[in-house]
Design a protein around this motif. Structure first.
Motif, PDB file in Angstrom:
ATOM      1  N   THR A   1     -37.478  20.085 -32.459  1.00  0.00           N
ATOM      2  CA  THR A   1     -38.425  20.034 -31.532  1.00  0.00           C
ATOM      3  C   THR A   1     -38.990  21.152 -30.798  1.00  0.00           C
ATOM      4  O   THR A   1     -38.205  22.075 -30.517  1.00  0.00           O
ATOM      5  CB  THR A   1     -38.338  18.786 -30.336  1.00  0.00           C
TER       6      THR A   1
ATOM      7  N   THR B   1     -37.092  24.157 -20.373  1.00  0.00           N
ATOM      8  CA  THR B   1     -35.897  23.811 -21.174  1.00  0.00           C
ATOM      9  C   THR B   1     -34.678  24.484 -20.332  1.00  0.00           C
ATOM     10  O   THR B   1     -33.402  24.610 -20.960  1.00  0.00           O
ATOM     11  CB  THR B   1     -35.812  24.492 -22.588  1.00  0.00           C
TER      12      THR B   1
ATOM     13  N   TYR C   1     -40.506  23.060 -27.558  1.00  0.00           N
ATOM     14  CA  TYR C   1     -40.833  22.863 -26.220  1.00  0.00           C
ATOM     15  C   TYR C   1     -41.426  24.092 -25.498  1.00  0.00           C
ATOM     16  O   TYR C   1     -41.027  25.263 -25.963  1.00  0.00           O
ATOM     17  CB  TYR C   1     -39.503  22.415 -25.310  1.00  0.00           C
TER      18      TYR C   1
ATOM     19  N   SER D   1     -45.790  22.446 -33.755  1.00  0.00           N
ATOM     20  CA  SER D   1     -44.685  21.506 -33.316  1.00  0.00           C
ATOM     21  C   SER D   1     -44.584  20.725 -34.604  1.00  0.00           C
ATOM     22  O   SER D   1     -43.302  20.063 -35.029  1.00  0.00           O
ATOM     23  CB  SER D   1     -45.362  20.384 -32.239  1.00  0.00           C
TER      24      SER D   1
ATOM     25  N   ARG E   1     -31.514  22.352 -20.306  1.00  0.00           N
ATOM     26  CA  ARG E   1     -31.346  21.370 -21.475  1.00  0.00           C
ATOM     27  C   ARG E   1     -30.076  21.345 -22.017  1.00  0.00           C
ATOM     28  O   ARG E   1     -29.324  22.509 -22.194  1.00  0.00           O
ATOM     29  CB  ARG E   1     -32.220  21.967 -22.378  1.00  0.00           C
TER      30      ARG E   1
ATOM     31  N   THR F   1     -38.209  27.048 -28.661  1.00  0.00           N
ATOM     32  CA  THR F   1     -39.201  27.040 -27.426  1.00  0.00           C
ATOM     33  C   THR F   1     -40.200  28.072 -28.003  1.00  0.00           C
ATOM     34  O   THR F   1     -40.235  28.829 -28.940  1.00  0.00           O
ATOM     35  CB  THR F   1     -38.483  27.738 -26.220  1.00  0.00           C
TER      36      THR F   1
END
Length: 179
Positions: free
Chosen positions: A29, A36, A31, A19, A39, A46
């Motif tokens: 970012t 997600t 995730y 990250s 999103r 991801t």
């Protein structure tokens, strides 16, 4: 968002390091993919663990090496932006300045596949996913305090010239990097 002050070596610590690399190298970012699906804000990255913890069989009861395999994807509403972001993250994982983030936690980048399309349905919901699969070598059984981890990027240094002095007769030997 939950703040963790201490990590045991493993997937959570690896994702924490990734990250930081993702944020600094791409400005985006990272995730968990499962978080997600609805999103609205793009772009983002991801991770998905297609194979959960792949351990090596050794006689180390507490500290042992194993591998974590992750699929890392850039998501964007623009195909070429997703491709560029994935390529930037891919290259960051090859950069010694970012590899140091992992090394301080006794982790290393293993085999990394090329950046490819990971779209299940091309352009579904105008989400384009470009990414790569990566294997990370991890040493388990260790604990790290996040306050003591250094996530400041340091560009690799090279030595172009070296001079050695002989303490007996004071002579010097110089060596220059050949171009």
């Amino acid at each position: 968002m939950t703040t963790i002050s201490t990590y045991n070596s493993g997937k959570k610590l690896l994702v924490h390091c990734l990250s930081e690399i993702c944020k600094q190298a791409t400005g985006q970012t990272l995730y968990a993919r499962e978080l997600t699906y609805v999103r609205d804000q793009y772009p983002f990255f991801t991770f998905l663990a297609p194979i959960n913890r792949h351990e090596e069989i050794l006689d180390h009861p507490v500290v042992r090496p194993y591998q974590i395999m992750l699929q890392l994807d850039a998501h964007s509403r623009d195909y070429w932006q997703a491709d560029q972001l994935a390529d930037t993250f891919y290259n960051a994982l090859q950069d010694p300045g970012y590899q140091r983030f992992l090394k301080q936690c006794h982790m290393a980048v293993g085999p990394v596949n090329d950046v490819v399309s990971h779209n299940a349905v091309v352009g579904s919901n105008y989400d384009y996913a470009m990414g790569f699969d990566a294997t990370f070598n991890v040493l388990s059984g260790l604990t790290f305090d996040t306050d003591k981890l250094n996530f400041n990027y340091q560009a690799p240094t090279t030595i172009d010239t070296a001079t050695i002095n002989d303490i007996n007769d004071g002579s010097q030997i110089s060596s220059n990097k050949q171009q």
